[in-house]
Design an enzyme around this catalytic site. Structure first.
Site, mmCIF file in Angstrom:
data_model
loop_
_atom_site.group_PDB
_atom_site.id
_atom_site.type_symbol
_atom_site.label_atom_id
_atom_site.label_comp_id
_atom_site.label_asym_id
_atom_site.label_seq_id
_atom_site.Cartn_x
_atom_site.Cartn_y
_atom_site.Cartn_z
ATOM 1 N N GLU A 138 4.725 -5.312 7.171
ATOM 2 C CA GLU A 138 3.315 -3.794 7.910
ATOM 3 C C GLU A 138 3.761 -4.063 9.324
ATOM 4 O O GLU A 138 4.032 -3.246 9.823
ATOM 5 C CB GLU A 138 2.428 -5.259 7.676
ATOM 6 C CG GLU A 138 1.678 -4.688 5.883
ATOM 7 C CD GLU A 138 1.549 -5.650 5.326
ATOM 8 O OE1 GLU A 138 1.940 -6.934 5.428
ATOM 9 O OE2 GLU A 138 0.398 -5.577 4.598
ATOM 10 N N ALA A 176 0.660 -0.560 -0.227
ATOM 11 C CA ALA A 176 -0.240 0.022 -0.069
ATOM 12 C C ALA A 176 0.979 1.292 0.602
ATOM 13 O O ALA A 176 2.417 1.167 0.502
ATOM 14 C CB ALA A 176 -0.731 0.076 1.491
ATOM 15 N N GLU A 185 -1.046 -9.192 -1.255
ATOM 16 C CA GLU A 185 -2.431 -9.818 -0.506
ATOM 17 C C GLU A 185 -2.740 -9.405 -1.841
ATOM 18 O O GLU A 185 -3.954 -10.208 -2.592
ATOM 19 C CB GLU A 185 -2.370 -9.031 0.374
ATOM 20 C CG GLU A 185 -2.430 -8.744 2.531
ATOM 21 C CD GLU A 185 -2.262 -7.683 2.730
ATOM 22 O OE1 GLU A 185 -1.747 -6.671 2.555
ATOM 23 O OE2 GLU A 185 -3.162 -8.351 3.617
HETATM 24 C C1 HXC Z 1 4.929 4.416 -1.492
HETATM 25 C C2 HXC Z 1 7.212 3.842 -2.174
HETATM 26 C C3 HXC Z 1 6.861 2.045 -1.193
HETATM 27 C C4 HXC Z 1 5.185 2.245 -0.617
HETATM 28 C C5 HXC Z 1 8.330 2.114 -2.252
HETATM 29 N N1 HXC Z 1 8.121 3.242 -2.765
HETATM 30 N N2 HXC Z 1 7.503 1.725 -1.996
HETATM 31 N N3 HXC Z 1 6.016 4.559 -1.325
HETATM 32 N N4 HXC Z 1 4.900 3.215 -0.754
HETATM 33 N N5 HXC Z 1 4.911 1.444 -0.147
HETATM 34 C C6 HXC Z 1 8.696 4.752 -3.119
HETATM 35 C C7 HXC Z 1 10.197 4.475 -2.170
HETATM 36 O O1 HXC Z 1 9.472 6.123 -1.108
HETATM 37 C C8 HXC Z 1 11.006 5.730 -3.130
HETATM 38 O O2 HXC Z 1 10.571 6.482 -3.893
HETATM 39 C C9 HXC Z 1 11.047 4.436 -4.575
HETATM 40 O O3 HXC Z 1 9.485 3.701 -4.120
HETATM 41 C C10 HXC Z 1 11.885 3.874 -4.546
HETATM 42 O O4 HXC Z 1 11.869 2.798 -3.644
HETATM 43 P P1 HXC Z 1 13.450 2.644 -2.301
HETATM 44 O O5 HXC Z 1 12.903 2.478 -1.036
HETATM 45 O O6 HXC Z 1 14.021 4.177 -2.997
HETATM 46 O O7 HXC Z 1 13.889 1.783 -3.563
HETATM 47 P P2 HXC Z 1 15.227 0.152 -2.726
HETATM 48 O O8 HXC Z 1 16.418 0.709 -1.990
HETATM 49 O O9 HXC Z 1 14.982 -0.472 -3.893
HETATM 50 O O10 HXC Z 1 14.138 -0.788 -1.485
HETATM 51 C C11 HXC Z 1 13.086 -1.355 -2.007
HETATM 52 C C12 HXC Z 1 11.861 -1.742 -0.973
HETATM 53 C C13 HXC Z 1 11.983 -0.298 -0.408
HETATM 54 C C14 HXC Z 1 12.456 -2.337 -0.195
HETATM 55 C C15 HXC Z 1 10.728 -2.566 -1.764
HETATM 56 O O11 HXC Z 1 10.718 0.792 -1.404
HETATM 57 C C16 HXC Z 1 10.868 -1.010 0.782
HETATM 58 O O12 HXC Z 1 10.629 -0.764 1.558
HETATM 59 N N6 HXC Z 1 9.814 -0.431 0.448
HETATM 60 C C17 HXC Z 1 8.328 -0.574 1.242
HETATM 61 C C18 HXC Z 1 8.006 -1.787 1.398
HETATM 62 C C19 HXC Z 1 6.593 -1.771 2.733
HETATM 63 O O13 HXC Z 1 6.664 -1.680 3.296
HETATM 64 N N7 HXC Z 1 5.562 -2.343 2.481
HETATM 65 C C20 HXC Z 1 4.126 -2.240 2.736
HETATM 66 C C21 HXC Z 1 3.721 -0.870 2.762
HETATM 67 S S1 HXC Z 1 2.160 -1.147 4.377
HETATM 68 P P3 HXC Z 1 10.911 8.271 -3.107
HETATM 69 O O14 HXC Z 1 10.629 9.581 -4.110
HETATM 70 O O15 HXC Z 1 10.622 8.147 -1.667
HETATM 71 O O16 HXC Z 1 12.266 7.669 -3.349
HETATM 72 C C22 HXC Z 1 1.030 -1.950 3.062
HETATM 73 C C23 HXC Z 1 -0.189 -2.185 4.173
HETATM 74 C C24 HXC Z 1 -1.358 -3.080 3.877
HETATM 75 O O17 HXC Z 1 0.941 -2.512 2.699
HETATM 76 C C25 HXC Z 1 -2.148 -3.294 4.719
HETATM 77 C C26 HXC Z 1 -3.855 -2.655 3.771
HETATM 78 C C27 HXC Z 1 -2.921 -2.657 2.346
#
Ligand code: HXC
Length: 255
Positions: A132, A66, A112
């Site tokens: 999460e 998300a 999901e």
């Molecule tokens: C918003 C996101 C994002 C996310 C990545 N980006 N994931 N933006 N929401 N979930 C953005 C980053 O901010 C960044 O933009 C760009 O995408 C590239 O990501 P990087 O982090 O620079 O890439 P990298 O270093 O290769 O790392 C990849 C990654 C990391 C390991 C996947 O991005 C990451 O950990 N993302 C979050 C994953 C996460 O926690 N997902 C769960 C979300 S919670 P900018 O412009 O900032 O540089 C969820 C809730 C579910 O899903 C509950 C109901 C749906």
């Protein structure tokens, strides 16, 4: 199309491909993307020329979850009154098969979403996880339920409580993923499965999908009964059986 966060096209013999397309955010599932995805799926459901749908992302990410930047602004009251992500329930109502083709990250809501689909095909570089917990939240699009059904309690607990990722081969060993293919062959492999589905009766495909999904909803006795009645319903047309007897190729009309 008028979509801004997804791309849509039709391939092969009636296989629609939806590509999640927010590359700068690793296809994070913002509200607009989910709205467009649900809208596209519902349009394909109504389109008689479409037999199956593939949902895919980029080589780097199917979807990294998300949209955390969007969620960071929301209060409990916002999420509750908006019923955040509840529109994803509508994906379960699509009767046509949906294949998730996953390269790269399928994290959080991205994982999901893949699990809502009817099957998952993965590229060798695919990474699945429910991170999460690291954000102080939990899966909210069915992850605690579908992952537990897919992997059993122990492994699902480990993934959801630690946030650790699982690679494609391990996901295949657990039966979460049906096939692992080289990254570059992923979309073709998904379309090939779609084409095989498209060769069959659209009506019977929808009935078969409903019957399999019933396995997650009821006791065995009830599920077998539902299957039996759905099986009987397929006798409304006899195109396939008659073709077999006549040694002919079945000509599925609109049935
Ligand atoms: C918003 C996101 C994002 C996310 C990545 N980006 N994931 N933006 N929401 N979930 C953005 C980053 O901010 C960044 O933009 C760009 O995408 C590239 O990501 P990087 O982090 O620079 O890439 P990298 O270093 O290769 O790392 C990849 C990654 C990391 C390991 C996947 O991005 C990451 O950990 N993302 C979050 C994953 C996460 O926690 N997902 C769960 C979300 S919670 P900018 O412009 O900032 O540089 C969820 C809730 C579910 O899903 C509950 C109901 C749906």
């Amino acid at each position: 199309s008028t979509y801004q966060t997804i791309l849509t096209e039709t391939k092969g013999s009636g296989v629609a491909v939806i590509t999640l397309n927010r590359p700068k955010a690793l296809n994070a599932l913002c509200n607009q993307l989910l709205d467009e995805l649900v809208h596209a799926l519902e349009a394909y459901q109504k389109d008689d020329s479409v037999a199956a749908v593939v949902i895919t992302g980029s080589n780097k990410a199917f979807a990294a979850g998300a949209d955390i930047k969007e969620m960071a602004e929301l209060t409990f009251r916002d999420t509750f009154t908006q019923q955040l992500f509840a529109n994803t329930d509508r994906i379960q109502s699509i009767q046509k098969p949906i294949i998730a083709a996953v390269n790269g990250y399928a994290l959080g809501g991205g994982f999901e979403l893949a699990m809502i689909c009817d099957m998952i095909i993965a590229g060798e570089n695919a990474k699945f996880g429910q991170p999460e917990i690291r954000l102080g939240t939990i899966p909210g699009i069915g992850g605690t339920q579908r992952l537990t059904r897919a992997l059993g309690k122990s492994k699902a607990m480990e993934m959801i409580l630690t946030g650790d990722q699982m690679d494609a081969k391990t996901a295949q060993a657990y039966g979460l993923v049906t096939r692992v293919v080289p990254e570059a062959e992923l979309l073709d492999a998904a379309i090939e499965i779609g084409n095989k589905i498209a060769a069959h009766s659209k009506l019977t495909i929808a009935i078969a999908k409903q019957a399999v999904n019933q396995a997650f909803e009821t006791s065995l006795r009830e599920g077998v009964l539902v299957e039996r009645n759905l099986f009987y319903s397929t006798f409304s047309t006899k195109i396939g059986m008659k073709a077999f007897v006549e040694k002919a190729k079945p000509a599925w009309t609109n049935s």
